[in-house]
Design a protein around this motif. Structure first.
Motif, PDB file in Angstrom:
ATOM      1  N   LEU A 173       0.815  -1.214   0.000  1.00  0.00           N
ATOM      2  CA  LEU A 173       0.000   0.000   0.000  1.00  0.00           C
ATOM      3  C   LEU A 173       0.860   1.281   0.000  1.00  0.00           C
ATOM      4  O   LEU A 173       0.604   2.217  -0.766  1.00  0.00           O
ATOM      5  CB  LEU A 173      -0.898  -0.049   1.238  1.00  0.00           C
ATOM      6  CG  LEU A 173      -2.260   0.590   1.168  1.00  0.00           C
ATOM      7  CD1 LEU A 173      -3.174  -0.010   2.217  1.00  0.00           C
ATOM      8  CD2 LEU A 173      -2.154   2.074   1.344  1.00  0.00           C
ATOM      9  N   VAL A 185      -5.093   6.019  -2.606  1.00  0.00           N
ATOM     10  CA  VAL A 185      -5.519   4.686  -2.208  1.00  0.00           C
ATOM     11  C   VAL A 185      -6.507   4.764  -1.046  1.00  0.00           C
ATOM     12  O   VAL A 185      -6.225   5.394  -0.033  1.00  0.00           O
ATOM     13  CB  VAL A 185      -4.307   3.822  -1.786  1.00  0.00           C
ATOM     14  CG1 VAL A 185      -4.738   2.392  -1.529  1.00  0.00           C
ATOM     15  CG2 VAL A 185      -3.216   3.868  -2.846  1.00  0.00           C
ATOM     16  N   THR A 186      -7.668   4.146  -1.216  1.00  0.00           N
ATOM     17  CA  THR A 186      -8.696   4.159  -0.172  1.00  0.00           C
ATOM     18  C   THR A 186      -9.078   2.725   0.183  1.00  0.00           C
ATOM     19  O   THR A 186      -9.483   1.968  -0.699  1.00  0.00           O
ATOM     20  CB  THR A 186      -9.965   4.886  -0.676  1.00  0.00           C
ATOM     21  OG1 THR A 186      -9.565   6.149  -1.209  1.00  0.00           O
ATOM     22  CG2 THR A 186     -10.962   5.101   0.439  1.00  0.00           C
ATOM     23  N   PRO A 187      -8.946   2.354   1.455  1.00  0.00           N
ATOM     24  CA  PRO A 187      -9.329   0.987   1.818  1.00  0.00           C
ATOM     25  C   PRO A 187     -10.834   0.770   1.693  1.00  0.00           C
ATOM     26  O   PRO A 187     -11.627   1.666   1.978  1.00  0.00           O
ATOM     27  CB  PRO A 187      -8.891   0.852   3.281  1.00  0.00           C
ATOM     28  CG  PRO A 187      -8.403   2.167   3.722  1.00  0.00           C
ATOM     29  CD  PRO A 187      -8.394   3.121   2.581  1.00  0.00           C
ATOM     30  N   LEU A 188     -11.212  -0.415   1.269  1.00  0.00           N
ATOM     31  CA  LEU A 188     -12.629  -0.786   1.200  1.00  0.00           C
ATOM     32  C   LEU A 188     -13.029  -1.601   2.423  1.00  0.00           C
ATOM     33  O   LEU A 188     -14.214  -1.844   2.663  1.00  0.00           O
ATOM     34  CB  LEU A 188     -12.896  -1.618  -0.060  1.00  0.00           C
ATOM     35  CG  LEU A 188     -12.692  -0.879  -1.382  1.00  0.00           C
ATOM     36  CD1 LEU A 188     -12.705  -1.857  -2.552  1.00  0.00           C
ATOM     37  CD2 LEU A 188     -13.783   0.172  -1.559  1.00  0.00           C
ATOM     38  N   GLY A 189     -12.045  -2.044   3.175  1.00  0.00           N
ATOM     39  CA  GLY A 189     -12.301  -2.833   4.370  1.00  0.00           C
ATOM     40  C   GLY A 189     -11.043  -2.858   5.211  1.00  0.00           C
ATOM     41  O   GLY A 189     -10.040  -2.237   4.863  1.00  0.00           O
TER      42      GLY A 189
END
Lengths: 211, 241
Positions: A149, A159-163
């Protein structure tokens, strides 16, 4: 040496290279990484997503395959929605501008020297951004080890986390979206020290879209 | 639970993206980890074997760590025997320091370092390994005198560590628009070499009070949370060497 974009339009002329791609996928994901669910007796890793809408990105040295990755449209079934929905805590990111990046692999000889991003890795990533910027795609879905990441952030992907990262065997895996723009491309080229385009061949239909 | 963790993580990421200095990043991190009992933060790129104490400090990007301990740690070269550092260079998974205990039972130097750290209230820690674009290993640690970390918080803390580090690294790589007076440069150089305020006051023939005042002024100019953070930035950008 160059990057080829392979779609339903031109896959007919890439029969031999695609054969190498399926074998490399099997060698890397099944034999090296131990994803045994994907094991196939013929040593060719092909799944239900390898249909006419998949975009294959091949890094070829003459007719030898060096690296490979596959893009899947988020509007249709893809790995996050079908195979790893537990990695996404909210709504699935869906739209014509969002594609999923899967099956990234590079032959052993062309991997990262030390742990730097290899030339092959840079070219394949650059190809996604070049292809995306020209086809109205601005965001990719990735399922990966969180260790990568920071590298994407340093390459100016947003970058964006989805979980939250989950354990998968002894490693962690997290789903993210990574948005990119021309700054990302400039950064990749800067890191590579080469301002030339990564993609060398793409199907005619893509050029029409661009024109 | 995980939806809420994700929302909290996303608001943390937004806050860290707006942080304009290492100090601001640290404050954002501490506001999240304090409820878990963590009060100390240290993050940096892992120095290569043989690097001088100064080079090691220049690799620090976030520092909210007992200053006396950092002084001893870097000047004594503890880093190269530190079992947490060794784990960071070999593994991609976050870990609690207590999980390493079995691995260094037979190494007196490692046992001594972990024992001494405990005396500086660093008895309980959690470290997240990372990999930079240049292929360097990096680590982000939070610590306190003692505590516990429920397993469901590891994932959120791993994300927090990566985003905080990414932001801090990009801030650290931006040359600071800091103008130090020649006197301040001298003071910072001596601080970097491990001299106490009293020693610096003797070397520069000024009062100890003035040294302390200048050190604070320098910290403010760098937007640094503490002296080590200011030294790290100054070394990185060759304001001192």
């Amino acid at each position: 040496m160059g990057i080829h974009i392979v779609t339903a339009e031109n896959i007919g002329s890439y029969a031999e290279a695609m054969e190498q791609a399926y074998r490399l996928r099997h060698a890397v994901f099944v034999e090296e990484m131990g994803w045994n669910d994907l094991r196939r007796p013929d040593g060719r890793e092909i799944d239900q997503f390898d249909d006419g809408r998949a975009v294959h990105i091949l890094y070829l040295d003459g007719d030898q395959l060096v690296g490979y990755q596959r893009m899947l449209p988020s509007m249709r079934p893809h790995l996050l929605s079908e195979v790893m929905p537990h990695l996404c805590d909210g709504d699935f990111p869906v739209g014509p501008h969002i594609w999923e990046w899967t099956r990234y692999c590079v032959t052993k000889e062309h991997r990262d020297r030390g742990r730097m991003l290899s030339l092959a890795g840079n070219l394949l990533l650059s190809a996604i951004v070049e292809w995306g910027l020209e086809s109205g795609v601005s965001k990719i879905i990735i399922e990966m080890n969180p260790i990568w990441l920071l590298r994407l952030v340093q390459l100016h992907f947003r970058v964006t986390p989805l979980g939250i990262p989950q354990k998968a065997g002894k490693d962690s895996i997290v789903a993210v979206t990574a948005a990119f723009d021309s700054r990302t491309l400039a950064r990749l080229r800067d890191v590579r020290g080469d301002n030339r385009r990564a993609i060398t061949v793409q199907p005619a239909i893509d050029r029409r879209v661009r024109a | 639970m995980s939806r809420r963790s994700l929302d909290e993580t996303l608001s943390f990421i937004a806050a860290v993206d707006h942080a304009g200095s290492a100090d601001a990043v640290l404050k954002t991190v501490l506001s999240v980890v304090k409820p878990f009992g963590f009060s100390q933060v240290l993050a940096g790129i892992i120095p290569l074997p043989g690097m001088s104490a100064q080079q090691q400090v220049a690799n620090v990007v976030l520092h909210q760590w007992p200053e006396q301990w950092s002084q001893r740690y870097f000047s004594q070269g503890y880093l190269f025997d530190d079992p947490t550092i060794q784990r960071v260079t070999r593994s991609t998974e976050p870990f609690l320091w207590s999980e390493l205990e079995g691995s260094y039972r037979d190494r007196p130097s490692a046992r001594r370092i972990m024992g001494e750290a405990r005396e500086f209230d660093l008895g309980f820690g959690f470290t997240v390994p990372m990999l930079t674009l240049d292929g360097q290993s990096a680590g982000f640690s939070i610590a306190s005198d003692r505590g516990e970390l429920p397993p469901q918080y590891r994932g959120p803390l791993q994300l927090l560590a990566i985003y905080a580090f990414g932001r801090a690294l990009s801030l650290a790589d931006t040359p600071p628009s800091v103008k130090l007076t020649p006197r301040e440069t001298d003071v910072l150089q001596w601080i970097a070499e491990g001299k106490s305020d009293w020693e610096i006051s003797k070397i520069l023939h000024v009062s100890e009070h003035l040294v302390d005042k200048m050190a604070r002024q320098i910290r403010i100019k760098f937007g640094a949370a503490n002296r080590t953070q200011a030294v790290a930035q100054a070394l990185r950008h060759r304001i001192i060497r």
